[in-house]
Design an enzyme around this catalytic site. Structure first.
Site, PDB file in Angstrom:
ATOM      1  N   PHE A 150     -37.522   0.517   5.353  1.00 24.51           N
ATOM      2  CA  PHE A 150     -38.045   0.162   4.017  1.00 24.51           C
ATOM      3  C   PHE A 150     -39.393  -0.541   4.069  1.00 24.51           C
ATOM      4  O   PHE A 150     -40.110  -0.589   3.066  1.00 24.51           O
ATOM      5  CB  PHE A 150     -37.035  -0.744   3.272  1.00 24.51           C
ATOM      6  N   LYS A 174     -36.180  11.668   6.250  1.00 27.56           N
ATOM      7  CA  LYS A 174     -35.162  10.901   5.514  1.00 27.56           C
ATOM      8  C   LYS A 174     -35.719   9.489   5.387  1.00 27.56           C
ATOM      9  O   LYS A 174     -35.554   8.643   6.264  1.00 27.56           O
ATOM     10  CB  LYS A 174     -33.843  10.913   6.312  1.00 27.56           C
ATOM     11  N   GLU A 177     -33.688   4.600   1.698  1.00 28.49           N
ATOM     12  CA  GLU A 177     -33.143   4.753   0.344  1.00 28.49           C
ATOM     13  C   GLU A 177     -33.574   3.592  -0.555  1.00 28.49           C
ATOM     14  O   GLU A 177     -33.396   3.640  -1.767  1.00 28.49           O
ATOM     15  CB  GLU A 177     -31.608   4.878   0.393  1.00 28.49           C
ATOM     16  N   SER A 227     -33.899  -0.844  12.420  1.00 31.10           N
ATOM     17  CA  SER A 227     -33.282  -1.987  13.097  1.00 31.10           C
ATOM     18  C   SER A 227     -32.642  -1.571  14.424  1.00 31.10           C
ATOM     19  O   SER A 227     -32.382  -0.389  14.675  1.00 31.10           O
ATOM     20  CB  SER A 227     -32.224  -2.605  12.181  1.00 31.10           C
ATOM     21  N   CYS A 282     -42.494  -5.513  11.376  1.00 28.89           N
ATOM     22  CA  CYS A 282     -41.951  -5.525  12.746  1.00 28.89           C
ATOM     23  C   CYS A 282     -42.918  -6.200  13.696  1.00 28.89           C
ATOM     24  O   CYS A 282     -42.558  -6.554  14.810  1.00 28.89           O
ATOM     25  CB  CYS A 282     -41.655  -4.118  13.221  1.00 28.89           C
ATOM     26  N   GLU A 382     -33.702 -11.638  14.550  1.00 30.06           N
ATOM     27  CA  GLU A 382     -34.896 -11.203  13.815  1.00 30.06           C
ATOM     28  C   GLU A 382     -34.618 -11.561  12.352  1.00 30.06           C
ATOM     29  O   GLU A 382     -33.768 -10.936  11.710  1.00 30.06           O
ATOM     30  CB  GLU A 382     -35.092  -9.690  13.958  1.00 30.06           C
TER      31      GLU A 382
END
Ligand code: NAD
Length: 498
Positions: A150, A174, A177, A227, A282, A382
């Site tokens: 995301f 993909k 979402e 992740s 990240c 994290e």
């Protein structure tokens, strides 16, 4: 009427027949922006079938013609920059300036894709035996898939499909979402740029769609960014089904500060890299390692962090926006509480900030802990929020050992005026991307993204030179030609070429 996010299958933007849908919300307001379908294996199979059918013609398309599609795409992305950034801010929450940065870092990859003609060259060795030449050619794999997170809904899809498609593959994307509208705008622009139908397809969803991609026998390679837990699952499941998989994973990035660093530059860089995008990068700096007298800078770090404006991403002057969703908010708040319980000193508490006009947003303001030690949850996890952990050490050697003891290896930085210290750091630090007085050292695409250790599974990076190797397979041809006058010698039963 709430918009339904469409699928892209075989060049058509179609309505999904999924039985489950999820809301896409503006994280600053909770306004429902759209509904996204949670596709199952049937819709994934349709997308893969379209990609498979498109592959032979696309693979046979001249390399310069493929590159020209991406030349047009880069121009369209520039033209639509404002719309892309506004959509990105609405669904993801980051500031408009940062949203443009998100698009721009992806645009750089599209620009790089345009030079595929010189990137996808093979090798040739003449006369490896008498009259024999050997050459290696790089050919596309077939249908490839991308699964994206995301936090960069423009940049990370653009890391993937342009490089995969320009090298002659077809693709099923993909996207996350949680913010699928920006990737769909990019898919529209790719169609407008002239990508033939079926070359790029987009499905949506979560576990079921991802597992269907991992299992599908016609998918040859998967590029994943997200992740550690999900990436490890995708890496294992995709590999079990015989695919190439690369997975860029989570991180805990340390920046080391020597007392000789240019203080003004350094503190600004730290605060921007720790709290920008609400820490949802990240490559965010989430741990500051202060060496020796640099520990005296803590009050100034706190003072600078206090000047940052927390607000909805489209508001003028906003420095950081909301977290992506309610669960992320609850998780970050809980970890801050745990840090206090575990004995770290809460220098700045960003919980429950007063954000005028946005009472329902998922906001956490800049938060700073000092006295952080390995073993504390705020250090081990994290956090993926605007929380900076400060660690204090006496020497550069101690700092290097501390960073190297952390399992992650995505990014790190050193701030100093000493070339000798910088040289030692870059040599000894076991992290894949190193900044010297540069807080977020994400390489430009003529290099590669080279996170390492616990931040990556697979050996090749997700864009740049390395990804050309990921999206192609090498075929090696050994050739000998006889002219009409050549006479046959004795039958050769050895394996040598003479
Ligand atoms: P995530 O792992 O939750 O989601 C990534 C993708 O996996 C999404 O498309 C999602 O739909 C799918 N997914 C989620 N749960 C799944 C499950 N149980 N089974 C199968 N698929 C599932 O990651 P996120 O929260 O969207 O993104 C944040 C994470 O991504 C952070 O850990 C961050 O460090 C990492 N990240 C890494 C890089 C990098 O280059 N190393 C870059 C950006 C983000």
């Amino acid at each position: 009427m709430t918009e339904n996010v469409k699928l892209l299958i075989n060049g058509e933007f179609t309505e999904s027949s999924a039985s489950q849908w999820q809301e896409v919300r503006n994280p600053a307001t909770q306004e429902v922006l759209a509904r996204v379908p949670m596709c199952g294996s049937d819709e994934v199979a349709q997308a893969v079938a379209a990609a498979k059918a498109a592959f032979p013609a696309w693979r046979a398309t001249p390399i310069a013609e493929r590159a020209r599609v991406f030349l047009r795409l880069q121009a369209l992305i520039r033209e639509h920059m404002d719309t892309l950034a506004a959509t990105l801010t609405r669904e993801q929450g980051k500031t408009l300036a940062d949203a443009k940065g998100d698009v721009f870092r992806g645009l750089e990859v599209v620009e790089h894709a345009c030079s595929v003609g010189s990137l996808q060259m093979g090798e040739f060795a003449e006369n490896v035996a008498g009259g024999v030449d050997t050459y290696a050619i790089r050919q596309p794999l077939g249908v490839c898939a991308g699964i994206t997170p995301f936090n960069f809904p423009a940049m990370i899809p653009l890391w993937m499909f342009p490089m995969a498609c320009v090298t002659g593959n077809t693709f099923v994307l993909k996207p996350s979402e949680q913010d699928p509208m920006t990737p769909m705008l990019l898919a529209q622009l790719a169609q407008q740029a002239g990508l033939p139908k079926g070359v790029l397809n987009v499905v949506h969803g979560g576990v079921d769609a991802v597992n269907a991609l991992c299992d599908h026998p016609d998918i040859k390679a998967i590029s994943f960014v997200g992740s550690v837990g999900v990436g490890t699952h995708v890496y294992r499941r995709g590999s079990e089904h015989g695919k190439r998989v690369q997975a860029m994973l989570g991180a805990k990035n340390h920046a080391v500060f020597l007392p000789d660093a240019n203080k003004e530059q350094t503190l600004n860089a730290l605060v921007g890299a720790a709290f920008g995008a609400a820490g949802q990068r990240c490559m965010a700096i989430s741990v500051a390692v202060l060496v020796g007298k640099a520990r005296d800078w803590i009050p100034e770090i706190v003072a600078r962090a206090q000047t940052l404006k927390v607000s909805a991403g489209h508001e003028a002057g906003a420095d950081l926006g909301p977290l992506i969703n309610r669960q992320a908010l609850a998780r970050v708040e809980k970890l801050i509480g745990q840090g206090v319980e575990e004995g770290a000193k809460l220098e700045l508490d960003g919980r429950n900030p007063a954000v005028v006009g946005y009472p329902d947003g998922n906001f956490v303001g800049p938060t700073i802990f000092s006295g952080v030690k390995a073993g504390m949850q705020v250090y081990e996890q994290e956090i993926f929020g605007p929380v900076l952990c400060i660690v204090e050490v006496d020497t550069l050697d101690e700092a290097i050992a501390f960073v190297n003891a952390n399992p992650y290896g995505n990014g790190t930085a050193l701030f100093t005026q000493s070339g000798a210290a910088a040289r030692r750091f870059q040599h000894d630090i076991d992290v894949g991307q190193v900044g010297i007085n540069v807080p977020i050292p994400v390489p430009v695409p003529f290099f590669s993204f080279t996170g390492s250790r616990g931040s990556k599974l697979g050996d090749l990076g997700p864009y740049g030179k390395e990804v050309i190797r990921f999206y192609t397979q090498t075929k090696t041809v050994t050739a000998r030609w006889f002219d009409d006058e050549a006479t046959a010698g004795p039958v050769n039963t050895t394996i040598s070429l003479r």
